[in-house]
Design a protein around this motif. Structure first.
Motif, short mmCIF file in Angstrom:
data_model
loop_
_atom_site.label_atom_id
_atom_site.label_comp_id
_atom_site.label_asym_id
_atom_site.label_seq_id
_atom_site.Cartn_x
_atom_site.Cartn_y
_atom_site.Cartn_z
N MET A 1 0.81 -1.34 0.07
CA MET A 1 0.57 0.00 0.08
C MET A 1 0.55 1.37 0.11
O MET A 1 1.91 1.45 0.58
CB MET A 1 -1.23 0.06 1.61
N ALA A 2 0.51 1.88 -0.48
CA ALA A 2 1.19 3.42 -1.14
C ALA A 2 0.53 5.22 -0.56
O ALA A 2 -0.55 4.98 -0.98
CB ALA A 2 1.49 3.18 -2.00
N SER A 3 1.58 5.64 -0.55
CA SER A 3 -0.12 6.87 0.43
C SER A 3 0.36 7.68 -1.22
O SER A 3 -0.89 8.86 -1.25
CB SER A 3 1.23 7.87 1.04
N PHE A 4 0.75 7.52 -2.32
CA PHE A 4 0.31 8.31 -3.72
C PHE A 4 0.48 7.14 -5.14
O PHE A 4 1.17 6.02 -5.06
CB PHE A 4 1.56 8.83 -4.08
N PRO A 5 0.14 8.13 -6.12
CA PRO A 5 0.18 7.39 -7.60
C PRO A 5 1.37 6.48 -7.78
O PRO A 5 2.01 6.83 -7.56
CB PRO A 5 -0.67 8.04 -8.75
N PRO A 6 1.37 5.70 -8.32
CA PRO A 6 2.75 4.46 -8.47
C PRO A 6 3.87 5.21 -9.78
O PRO A 6 4.89 5.57 -9.28
CB PRO A 6 2.34 3.22 -9.58
N ARG A 7 3.05 6.64 -10.18
CA ARG A 7 4.30 7.57 -11.86
C ARG A 7 4.47 8.10 -10.52
O ARG A 7 4.96 9.01 -11.24
CB ARG A 7 3.10 7.28 -11.96
N VAL A 8 4.04 8.81 -9.38
CA VAL A 8 4.26 9.43 -8.72
C VAL A 8 5.93 9.31 -7.91
O VAL A 8 5.89 8.73 -6.91
CB VAL A 8 3.33 10.33 -7.56
N ASN A 9 7.00 10.48 -7.72
CA ASN A 9 8.32 10.05 -7.14
C ASN A 9 7.50 10.80 -5.55
O ASN A 9 8.00 12.29 -6.27
CB ASN A 9 9.45 10.63 -7.43
N MET A 292 -13.65 15.23 -10.25
CA MET A 292 -11.85 15.34 -9.81
C MET A 292 -11.86 13.76 -8.24
O MET A 292 -12.67 13.98 -7.80
CB MET A 292 -11.43 16.02 -9.57
N GLU A 293 -10.51 13.11 -8.03
CA GLU A 293 -10.89 12.33 -7.19
C GLU A 293 -9.66 12.25 -6.91
O GLU A 293 -8.19 12.09 -7.45
CB GLU A 293 -11.19 10.77 -7.10
N PHE A 294 -9.60 12.40 -4.88
CA PHE A 294 -7.81 12.70 -4.77
C PHE A 294 -7.57 11.71 -3.75
O PHE A 294 -8.36 11.59 -2.37
CB PHE A 294 -7.92 14.04 -3.83
N GLY A 295 -6.77 10.56 -3.90
CA GLY A 295 -6.84 9.59 -3.16
C GLY A 295 -5.58 9.40 -2.39
O GLY A 295 -4.94 10.45 -2.36
N HIS A 296 -5.69 8.60 -0.66
CA HIS A 296 -4.56 8.98 -0.04
C HIS A 296 -4.14 7.38 0.22
O HIS A 296 -3.37 7.56 0.96
CB HIS A 296 -5.29 9.28 0.96
N ASP A 311 -5.87 2.69 7.86
CA ASP A 311 -4.83 3.98 8.28
C ASP A 311 -4.77 5.16 7.29
O ASP A 311 -3.65 6.09 7.40
CB ASP A 311 -3.92 2.97 9.29
N ARG A 312 -5.71 5.55 6.28
CA ARG A 312 -5.34 6.45 5.75
C ARG A 312 -6.79 7.47 5.92
O ARG A 312 -7.06 7.83 4.99
CB ARG A 312 -5.61 6.25 4.26
N TRP A 313 -7.25 7.08 7.12
CA TRP A 313 -8.74 7.49 7.32
C TRP A 313 -8.26 9.60 6.71
O TRP A 313 -8.08 10.12 7.29
CB TRP A 313 -9.38 7.60 8.53
N VAL A 314 -9.32 10.24 5.99
CA VAL A 314 -9.24 11.18 5.29
C VAL A 314 -10.52 12.51 6.50
O VAL A 314 -11.13 12.05 6.68
CB VAL A 314 -9.71 11.69 4.15
N ARG A 315 -9.50 13.46 7.49
CA ARG A 315 -10.35 13.91 8.76
C ARG A 315 -10.29 15.19 8.18
O ARG A 315 -11.47 15.84 8.98
CB ARG A 315 -9.26 13.75 10.13
N SER A 316 -10.32 15.97 7.26
CA SER A 316 -9.97 17.07 7.12
C SER A 316 -9.98 18.14 5.68
O SER A 316 -9.82 16.91 5.33
CB SER A 316 -9.74 18.33 7.75
N ASP A 343 -4.53 14.83 -9.49
CA ASP A 343 -4.84 13.63 -9.22
C ASP A 343 -3.33 13.59 -7.71
O ASP A 343 -3.75 12.14 -7.54
CB ASP A 343 -5.25 12.75 -9.36
N TYR A 344 -2.67 14.34 -7.89
CA TYR A 344 -1.91 13.87 -7.20
C TYR A 344 -1.73 15.32 -6.50
O TYR A 344 -1.16 16.72 -7.17
CB TYR A 344 -0.53 13.34 -7.63
N PRO A 345 -0.85 15.10 -5.13
CA PRO A 345 -0.37 15.92 -4.11
C PRO A 345 0.78 17.13 -5.21
O PRO A 345 1.35 16.75 -5.13
CB PRO A 345 -0.29 16.02 -2.67
N VAL A 346 0.96 18.40 -4.90
CA VAL A 346 1.15 19.56 -5.33
C VAL A 346 2.47 19.63 -4.37
O VAL A 346 4.50 20.23 -4.36
CB VAL A 346 1.14 20.42 -6.11
#
Length: 421
Positions: A1-9, A292-296, A311-316, A343-346
Motif C-alpha cells: 500500500m502506498a500514499s501516492f500513485p505509482p507514477r509519482v515519486n 475529481m478524486e484525490f486518493g490517499h 490507516d488513511r482515514w481523511v479527517r478534514s 490527481d496527486y499532491p503538489v
C-alpha cells in the motif's frame, strides 16, 4: 500500500515550509481525552484566529500579531508563554475593535467553532430589518462554540463576553457555519441527526430544523452566495439543501464510508468532501457529478475495505481562497496540498494526529489542529492562476452549471468556462 500513485515519486514532491506552531499548555493532571482540537477558524476579515486548546478552553488571538510572534520568536511557541502575552479582554469601549487576545472558558468540551460577521463579504440579502440585540451594519464580530452538551454559546470577539446560549440540540454539536452574506444566520450540525438554523439578528431564534440524516451529522458548509448548504455525516451521507426554501436539493452518492468534512470553492462551482474511505471528492454541486478524486491510498481500496478500518482515514478538507488549491489531512501523518486539476499532491507536510485544517483568509497559510490541542501552520502553494481559471472563477461566481451550458457562445468557449473531468 502506498500514499501516492505509482507514477509519482514521493521524494520529488515539494515539502511545505513551516510557519509556526501554537502548542497547548500541558499539565500533569490533563486527561488524554478531551484535549482534542476539533476545529480551527479564521475570522472573515482575517483579524483573528481561534482554536480549542482542549477540554473547555478556546483561545482567540489577533492573527497579525500571531504571525509577527512567529517571526520574532521562531516557529515553536507555547500559547501561555509570558513573552507572547497580548492585551487581554478588559478593554475600554473606545478600543473595542482593536484586536485583543482572549481565553474563553466555555464550560464544556468544545467540538466546533465558527466566526460570524455582520459586515457582509457580499451584498446582504437582508433589508429593512428591525434589530434586537445585534444591529445590522455595525462591525459585529461573533464567535460561536458548539459544545459536548448540545449547547451553542455565542461570544463577542472584541470583548470575550458571552452574548447568547442556544439550547435545542440533544447531543454533541459537531460543526457550525455562518452564512457568508452577513445576515448572521448560523447553521449547526449535531450527533442528534439534525441541522438547525438560527437567526442571531432575532436574538438567536431557531428558524428551522433540517432533517434527513439517518445518523450523526459531522460537518456543514454554506455556498459563497449563502443559497446552498452542504451537510455530511455517517453512513456515506452528502446532502445539499436550498437555504431559501429549507428543502433538500439532492443527495450525492459516491463515498463508501462516513463523510466527515466538506467545503465549497470560492466561486461556488465546486464542492470538496472528505471521507474515511481514504478519498476526497470534488463535485459539481449543481449536477451531482464527481469531477475529481484525490486518493490517499494506492492501489485504491475496494468498497468493502474502504468502508472499514484503515490507516488513511481523511479527517478534514479545505478549499483555498484562490479556488485552485485544496488541502486535506489524513491519518497517515501527512497534510496534502492539491491542485483541482491534478490527481496527486503538489505539496505535503508531516503532521501526526491531525484532526482539522483551514486556510487563512488570504489563503497564504494553512492551520491544522491536533489531538493534543496544538496548532501547526504552513505556507501554502503560491502559483499564478491560468487565464482559464480566472475566467471560470469570474463567471461561475454568478452562474450555476446549467446557465453556463445554455450560454449562446461557441462550444469551445463553453468547454473553456466549464470544470470537467
Amino acid at each position: 500500500m502506498a500514499s501516492f500513485p505509482p507514477r509519482v515519486n514521493e521524494k520529488e514532491i515539494v515539502r511545505s515550509r513551516t510557519i509556526g506552531e501554537l502548542l497547548a499548555p500541558a499539565a500533569p493532571f490533563d486527561k488524554k481525552c478531551g484535549r482534542e482540537n476539533w476545529t480551527v477558524a479564521f475570522a472573515p476579515d482575517g483579524s483573528y484566529f481561534a482554536w480549542s486548546q482542549g477540554h473547555r478552553t478556546v483561545k482567540l488571538v489577533p492573527w497579525s500579531q500571531c504571525l509577527k510572534n512567529f517571526l520574532l520568536h521562531g516557529t515553536k511557541n507555547i500559547t501561555n508563554s509570558s513573552g507572547l502575552r497580548l492585551s487581554r479582554q478588559n478593554s475600554d469601549g473606545g478600543q473595542k475593535n482593536k484586536p485583543r487576545e482572549h481565553i474563553i472558558d466555555c464550560g464544556d468540551i468544545v467540538w466546533s467553532l465558527a466566526f460570524g460577521s455582520s459586515v457582509p463579504e457580499k451584498q446582504s440579502r437582508c433589508v429593512n430589518i428591525e434589530w434586537h440585540r445585534f444591529r445590522f451594519g455595525q462591525d459585529q464580530l461573533l464567535l460561536a462554540t458548539g459544545l459536548n452538551s448540545g449547547c451553542i454559546k455565542i461570544w463577542d470577539v472584541y470583548t470575550g463576553k458571552l452574548l447568547l446560549n442556544l439550547v435545542d440540540h440533544t447531543e454533541v454539536v459537531r460543526d457550525l457555519t455562518f452564512a457568508p452574506d452577513g445576515s448572521l444566520i448560523l447553521v449547526s450540525a449535531s450527533r442528534d441527526k439534525t441541522l438547525r438554523v438560527w437567526d442571531l439578528k432575532d436574538d438567536g431564534n431557531m428558524m428551522k430544523v433540517l432533517r434527513g440524516h439517518q445518523n450523526w451529522v459531522y460537518s456543514c458548509a454554506f455556498s459563497p452566495d449563502s443559497s446552498m448548504l452542504c451537510s455530511v455525516g455517517a453512513s456515506k451521507a452528502v446532502f445539499l439543501w436550498d437555504m431559501d426554501k429549507y428543502t433538500m436539493i439532492r443527495k450525492l452518492e459516491g463515498h463508501h464510508h462516513d463523510v466527515v468534512a466538506c467545503d465549497f470553492s470560492p466561486d461556488g462551482a465546486l464542492l470538496a468532501t472528505a471521507s474515511y474511505d481514504t478519498r476526497v471528492y470534488i463535485w459539481d454541486p449543481h449536477t451531482g457529478a464527481i469531477l475529481m478524486e484525490f486518493g490517499h491510498l494506492f492501489p485504491p481500496p475496494t468498497p468493502i475495505f474502504a468502508g472499514g478500518a484503515n490507516d488513511r482515514w481523511v479527517r478534514s478538507v479545505s478549499f483555498s481562497h484562490d479556488g485552485l488549491h485544496v488541502a486535506s489531512l489524513a491519518d497517515d501523518k501527512m497534510v496534502r496540498f492539491w491542485r483541482i486539476d491534478e490527481d496527486y499532491p503538489v505539496q505535503v507536510a508531516p503532521l501526526s494526529n491531525g484532526l482539522c485544517c483551514a486556510f487563512s483568509t488570504d489563503g497564504s497559510v494553512l492551520a491544522a489542529g491536533t489531538h493534543d490541542g496544538s496548532v501547526y501552520f504552513w505556507a501554502t502553494p503560491r502559483q499564478v492562476p491560468s487565464l482559464q481559471h480566472l475566467c471560470r472563477m469570474s463567471i461561475r461566481r454568478v452562474m450555476p452549471t446549467q446557465e453556463v451550458r445554455e450560454l449562446p457562445v461557441p462550444s469551445r468557449v463553453l468547454e473553456f468556462l466549464s470544470y470537467r473531468l
